[in-house]
Motif scaffolding. Structure first.
Motif, PDB file in Angstrom:
ATOM      1  N   PHE A 445       0.699  -1.225   0.090  1.00  0.00           N
ATOM      2  CA  PHE A 445      -0.045  -0.017   0.101  1.00  0.00           C
ATOM      3  C   PHE A 445       0.773   1.245   0.157  1.00  0.00           C
ATOM      4  N   GLY A 446       0.115   2.466  -0.278  1.00  0.00           N
ATOM      5  CA  GLY A 446       0.716   3.758  -0.356  1.00  0.00           C
ATOM      6  C   GLY A 446       0.164   4.826  -1.195  1.00  0.00           C
ATOM      7  N   PRO A 447       0.566   5.914  -1.545  1.00  0.00           N
ATOM      8  CA  PRO A 447       0.007   6.702  -2.434  1.00  0.00           C
ATOM      9  C   PRO A 447       0.158   6.359  -3.803  1.00  0.00           C
ATOM     10  N   PHE A 448      -0.480   5.483  -4.428  1.00  0.00           N
ATOM     11  CA  PHE A 448      -0.137   5.321  -5.610  1.00  0.00           C
ATOM     12  C   PHE A 448      -1.464   4.262  -6.116  1.00  0.00           C
ATOM     13  N   VAL A 449      -1.519   4.033  -7.470  1.00  0.00           N
ATOM     14  CA  VAL A 449      -2.303   3.035  -8.071  1.00  0.00           C
ATOM     15  C   VAL A 449      -1.729   1.909  -8.207  1.00  0.00           C
ATOM     16  N   GLN A 450      -2.103   0.659  -7.619  1.00  0.00           N
ATOM     17  CA  GLN A 450      -1.561  -0.706  -7.611  1.00  0.00           C
ATOM     18  C   GLN A 450      -1.590  -1.290  -9.189  1.00  0.00           C
ATOM     19  N   ASP A 451      -0.704  -1.958  -9.608  1.00  0.00           N
ATOM     20  CA  ASP A 451      -0.602  -2.482 -10.881  1.00  0.00           C
ATOM     21  C   ASP A 451      -0.874  -4.119 -10.905  1.00  0.00           C
ATOM     22  N   VAL A 452      -1.703  -4.494 -11.661  1.00  0.00           N
ATOM     23  CA  VAL A 452      -2.065  -6.035 -11.500  1.00  0.00           C
ATOM     24  C   VAL A 452      -0.757  -6.940 -12.194  1.00  0.00           C
ATOM     25  N   ARG A 453       0.037  -6.024 -12.798  1.00  0.00           N
ATOM     26  CA  ARG A 453       1.447  -6.679 -13.422  1.00  0.00           C
ATOM     27  C   ARG A 453       2.381  -7.213 -12.111  1.00  0.00           C
ATOM     28  N   TYR A 454       2.050  -6.405 -11.218  1.00  0.00           N
ATOM     29  CA  TYR A 454       2.968  -6.859 -10.012  1.00  0.00           C
ATOM     30  C   TYR A 454       2.440  -8.338  -9.514  1.00  0.00           C
ATOM     31  N   MET A 455       1.071  -8.297  -9.445  1.00  0.00           N
ATOM     32  CA  MET A 455       0.749  -9.747  -8.849  1.00  0.00           C
ATOM     33  C   MET A 455       1.045 -10.800  -9.914  1.00  0.00           C
ATOM     34  N   GLU A 456       1.003 -10.613 -11.056  1.00  0.00           N
ATOM     35  CA  GLU A 456       1.042 -11.691 -11.918  1.00  0.00           C
ATOM     36  C   GLU A 456       2.631 -12.219 -11.583  1.00  0.00           C
ATOM     37  N   GLN A 457       3.715 -11.298 -11.203  1.00  0.00           N
ATOM     38  CA  GLN A 457       4.870 -12.069 -11.024  1.00  0.00           C
ATOM     39  C   GLN A 457       5.269 -12.358  -9.809  1.00  0.00           C
ATOM     40  N   TYR A 458       4.580 -11.421  -8.776  1.00  0.00           N
ATOM     41  CA  TYR A 458       4.851 -11.658  -7.288  1.00  0.00           C
ATOM     42  C   TYR A 458       4.460 -13.311  -6.882  1.00  0.00           C
ATOM     43  N   TYR A 459       3.441 -13.592  -7.413  1.00  0.00           N
ATOM     44  CA  TYR A 459       2.823 -14.895  -6.979  1.00  0.00           C
ATOM     45  C   TYR A 459       3.414 -15.713  -7.943  1.00  0.00           C
ATOM     46  N   THR A 460       4.895 -16.268  -7.837  1.00  0.00           N
ATOM     47  CA  THR A 460       5.543 -17.109  -8.710  1.00  0.00           C
ATOM     48  C   THR A 460       5.255 -18.676  -8.310  1.00  0.00           C
ATOM     49  N   LEU A 461       4.935 -18.828  -7.178  1.00  0.00           N
ATOM     50  CA  LEU A 461       4.701 -20.064  -6.670  1.00  0.00           C
ATOM     51  C   LEU A 461       3.411 -20.918  -7.300  1.00  0.00           C
ATOM     52  N   THR A 462       3.088 -22.173  -7.700  1.00  0.00           N
ATOM     53  CA  THR A 462       1.840 -22.696  -8.099  1.00  0.00           C
ATOM     54  C   THR A 462       1.001 -22.532  -6.894  1.00  0.00           C
ATOM     55  N   GLU A 463       1.471 -22.785  -5.754  1.00  0.00           N
ATOM     56  CA  GLU A 463       0.631 -22.506  -4.571  1.00  0.00           C
ATOM     57  C   GLU A 463      -0.219 -21.305  -4.461  1.00  0.00           C
ATOM     58  N   GLN A 464       0.507 -20.144  -4.730  1.00  0.00           N
ATOM     59  CA  GLN A 464       0.113 -18.733  -4.661  1.00  0.00           C
ATOM     60  C   GLN A 464      -0.966 -18.702  -5.835  1.00  0.00           C
ATOM     61  N   GLN A 465      -0.649 -19.064  -6.902  1.00  0.00           N
ATOM     62  CA  GLN A 465      -1.469 -18.661  -7.964  1.00  0.00           C
ATOM     63  C   GLN A 465      -2.850 -19.705  -7.687  1.00  0.00           C
ATOM     64  N   GLU A 466      -2.801 -20.719  -7.246  1.00  0.00           N
ATOM     65  CA  GLU A 466      -3.936 -21.629  -6.876  1.00  0.00           C
ATOM     66  C   GLU A 466      -4.884 -20.867  -6.030  1.00  0.00           C
ATOM     67  N   ALA A 467      -4.063 -20.236  -4.702  1.00  0.00           N
ATOM     68  CA  ALA A 467      -4.597 -19.650  -3.814  1.00  0.00           C
ATOM     69  C   ALA A 467      -5.466 -18.453  -4.260  1.00  0.00           C
ATOM     70  N   ILE A 468      -5.019 -17.602  -4.983  1.00  0.00           N
ATOM     71  CA  ILE A 468      -5.717 -16.579  -5.647  1.00  0.00           C
ATOM     72  C   ILE A 468      -7.036 -17.020  -6.368  1.00  0.00           C
ATOM     73  N   ARG A 469      -6.943 -18.221  -7.087  1.00  0.00           N
ATOM     74  CA  ARG A 469      -7.960 -18.506  -7.779  1.00  0.00           C
ATOM     75  C   ARG A 469      -8.996 -19.063  -7.006  1.00  0.00           C
ATOM     76  N   LEU A 470      -8.629 -19.805  -5.814  1.00  0.00           N
ATOM     77  CA  LEU A 470      -9.485 -20.267  -4.954  1.00  0.00           C
ATOM     78  C   LEU A 470     -10.021 -19.407  -3.820  1.00  0.00           C
ATOM     79  N   TRP A 471      -9.496 -18.551  -3.516  1.00  0.00           N
ATOM     80  CA  TRP A 471      -9.949 -17.455  -2.480  1.00  0.00           C
ATOM     81  C   TRP A 471     -10.805 -16.571  -3.082  1.00  0.00           C
ATOM     82  N   SER A 472     -10.616 -16.181  -4.441  1.00  0.00           N
ATOM     83  CA  SER A 472     -11.574 -15.273  -5.272  1.00  0.00           C
ATOM     84  C   SER A 472     -13.179 -15.998  -5.663  1.00  0.00           C
ATOM     85  N   ASP A 473     -13.092 -17.214  -5.409  1.00  0.00           N
ATOM     86  CA  ASP A 473     -14.448 -18.015  -5.800  1.00  0.00           C
ATOM     87  C   ASP A 473     -15.392 -17.861  -4.738  1.00  0.00           C
ATOM     88  N   THR A 474     -15.686 -16.868  -4.360  1.00  0.00           N
ATOM     89  CA  THR A 474     -16.739 -16.492  -3.282  1.00  0.00           C
ATOM     90  C   THR A 474     -17.743 -15.471  -3.817  1.00  0.00           C
TER      91      THR A 474
END
Length: 555
Positions: A445-474
């Protein structure tokens, strides 16, 4: 249950061991430290396409300002002070503003800000959750602590002004109901960025015990019981209890299975407060039983992020609710450094019956409460402050805040800002979450607009990518409330009511879960909460939601 003294000595020993483990992991790359830092310094001066200020001129003209903020935990795990963090060094260098940081102790920001404001010795810039100021940000303005930013943004913040004019849905969330801008906001511009937290479990333990990833409340009970009895977990399920009890599951974990939240939410446009609903009593009955069985952390009211890390890394716990980055991305490398067979897996938000779709889960508002920076009424360099804060919303600042320094923390590849090995495969063995916190603010966080391209690389682990898919399914997006602007009168009345209500909610929840009071005491507590004016608080939320939905013109 252990005695208090034993618990404190045990926790202190565990924290000491954790510190040694983290130090050992970091030292694995110590022989490369100087070389790694040298490479970063060389890259930083290698002519990357970022405007280079005239340092001789800045030494004469540079404005100095004080900046109050809490340092993110991932950053603090590497460098204890703002002044040592490369991102903050670069931000000052590019904007020509020298910052003197005032840093409160970790997890004590709310207490520290109260003392700070009462002292009258205001810093120039204050990064705080102003939406939670008693009486709201409009009251903070009228109390003379922070400036109304409307004219300031209009004159000195062209980047933010342009963004808000192009995104009226965001603009409505960064103003009070009176139309006042009060802080340079943190904005999550893409819906995919707004879910990053959920249940995490030791997959290697499940495999060893012949169990599946739990999805229902009954399955969770069986798994936690097995972790306690067959893996020796002292706190099978751990989650944050700081800054308030049950904080870690307020996003919808476990409580959401009962069809409510421990907060305000909406049902087809009608605001409700989950704590006074009959289903909250059912939730308390469940956690009362789990606490009695030793399935949840016995110190649940005192678990901070350091304790949570300790519990998961040392195997005191086998399940938690935390972030894909700071949880999975931070814990898994340390766990596997100790045991190559260790595994973590995301679990879906729990439901009661198999096949049900989770009603609630973590889903952040587009405008975050954290990360907003206000200009204090004592600031004598308002224009320079506004231009510095506006930098994060412009093209260069957007890249710095999200990706860091070109040629150091990222490189452009086919028009895409790709993080370098300094972030993803750090020579000093920092986790990506730690390296990102050193060179960017994308993950905290901070005074800026967060870029989705950060997330595409930050979550490098398969477990992280599956986490976002699973947790978003609500269905959380249908029920969670946006950031709701209020008038000063509404905010003041709402704050007074909720201060008392939240105190009673915390007291009730802990006493019933701990078995200090019978479950039947719930009805009496609800009567107290109603006597404190919760219906009026719901009404204020409702009229704020109606105003937001109708997008009424500002008066």
């Amino acid at each position: 249950m252990m005695r208090k003294g034993q618990g404190r000595r045990g926790l202190s020993a565990a924290r000491g061991l954790l510190a040694m483990l983290l130090m050992l992991v970091a030292l694995l790359g110590a022989c490369d430290r100087n070389e790694g830092q040298s490479r970063a310094q060389e890259a930083a001066s290698a002519g990357h396409p970022v405007r280079q200020p005239d340092t001789a001129r800045l030494s004469e003209e540079r404005v100095s300002m004080t900046y109050w903020a809490e340092l993110n935990g991932n950053a603090a795990s590497i460098k204890p002070r703002f002044s040592e963090v490369p991102f903050f060094q670069e931000w000052q260098r590019r904007t020509g503003v020298k910052l003197e940081f005032i840093q409160p102790p970790a997890n004590q920001g709310k207490e520290a800000i109260s003392i700070l404001l009462a002292s009258g010795e205001l810093p120039d810039l204050i990064e705080y959750e102003w939406i939670h100021y008693p009486g709201g940000p409009e009251k903070a303005i009228s109390d003379g602590y922070i400036l109304r930013l409307n004219e300031i943004i209009d004159r000195f913040a062209p980047n933010l002004k342009k963004y808000l004019s192009e995104h009226p849905d965001i603009d409505r969330q960064v103003r009070t109901a009176n139309g006042s801008y009060y802080a340079f906001p943190f904005i999550q511009g893409d819906q995919r960025l707004r879910t990053y937290q959920g249940p995490i479990i030791r997959k290697d333990w499940l495999d060893e015990l012949g169990l599946e990833v739990p999805g229902t409340i009954d399955e969770w009970h069986d798994v936690l019981k097995a972790f306690k009895e067959r893996k020796g977990a002292e706190a099978p399920l751990t989650f944050l209890g700081v800054p308030n009890p049950l904080f870690g599951i307020e996003g919808g974990g476990f409580i959401g299975a009962f069809g409510i939240k421990k907060d305000f939410y909406q049902e087809q446009g009608r605001v409700k407060f989950g704590v006074i609903e009959p289903e909250y009593k059912e939730f308390l009955a469940l956690f009362r039983e789990w606490y009695k069985e030793g399935l949840i952390d016995p110190n649940l009211a005192a678990v901070d992020s350091e304790t949570q890390d300790t519990n998961m890394i040392l195997g005191r716990s086998g399940a938690s609710i935390w972030n894909a980055g700071a949880g999975i991305g931070t814990w898994l490398p340390v766990l596997q450094a100790r045991d190559a067979a260790a595994e973590l897996a995301p679990a879906p938000y729990p439901v009661f019956n198999k096949g049900e779709h989770p009603k609630f889960g973590q889903f952040a508002p587009a405008v975050g409460a954290s990360g907003g920076v206000a200009i204090s009424a004592n600031n004598r360099h308002v224009e320079e402050a506004a231009r510095m804060l506006d930098y994060g919303y412009g093209p260069e600042g957007h890249m710095l805040f999200n990706f860091g320094i070109e040629g150091v923390s990222y490189e452009m590849k086919g028009g895409y800002p790709a993080y370098t090995d300094l972030i993803l495969n750090n020579p000093d063995r920092w986790a990506p979450s730690q390296a990102l916190a050193m060179y960017t603010r994308a993950s905290y966080f901070g005074p800026f607009v967060q870029d989705v391209r950060y997330m595409e690389q930050y979550y490098t682990l398969t477990e992280q990518q599956e986490a976002i898919r699973l947790w978003s399914d609500t269905d959380a997006a249908l029920h969670n409330l946006p950031t709701l602007p209020k008038t000063e009168a509404e905010s003041t009345e709402f704050s007074v009511i909720m201060q008392d209500v939240n105190r009673i909610v915390d007291e009730m929840s802990l006493k019933i879960i701990f078995g200090i009071e019978p479950l039947e005491a719930f009805d009496g507590y609800v009567e107290q909460i109603q006597a404190m004016g919760i219906d009026r608080a719901i009404q204020i939320q409702q009229q704020s939601l109606d105003r937001f939905n109708q997008a009424l013109p500002v008066k």
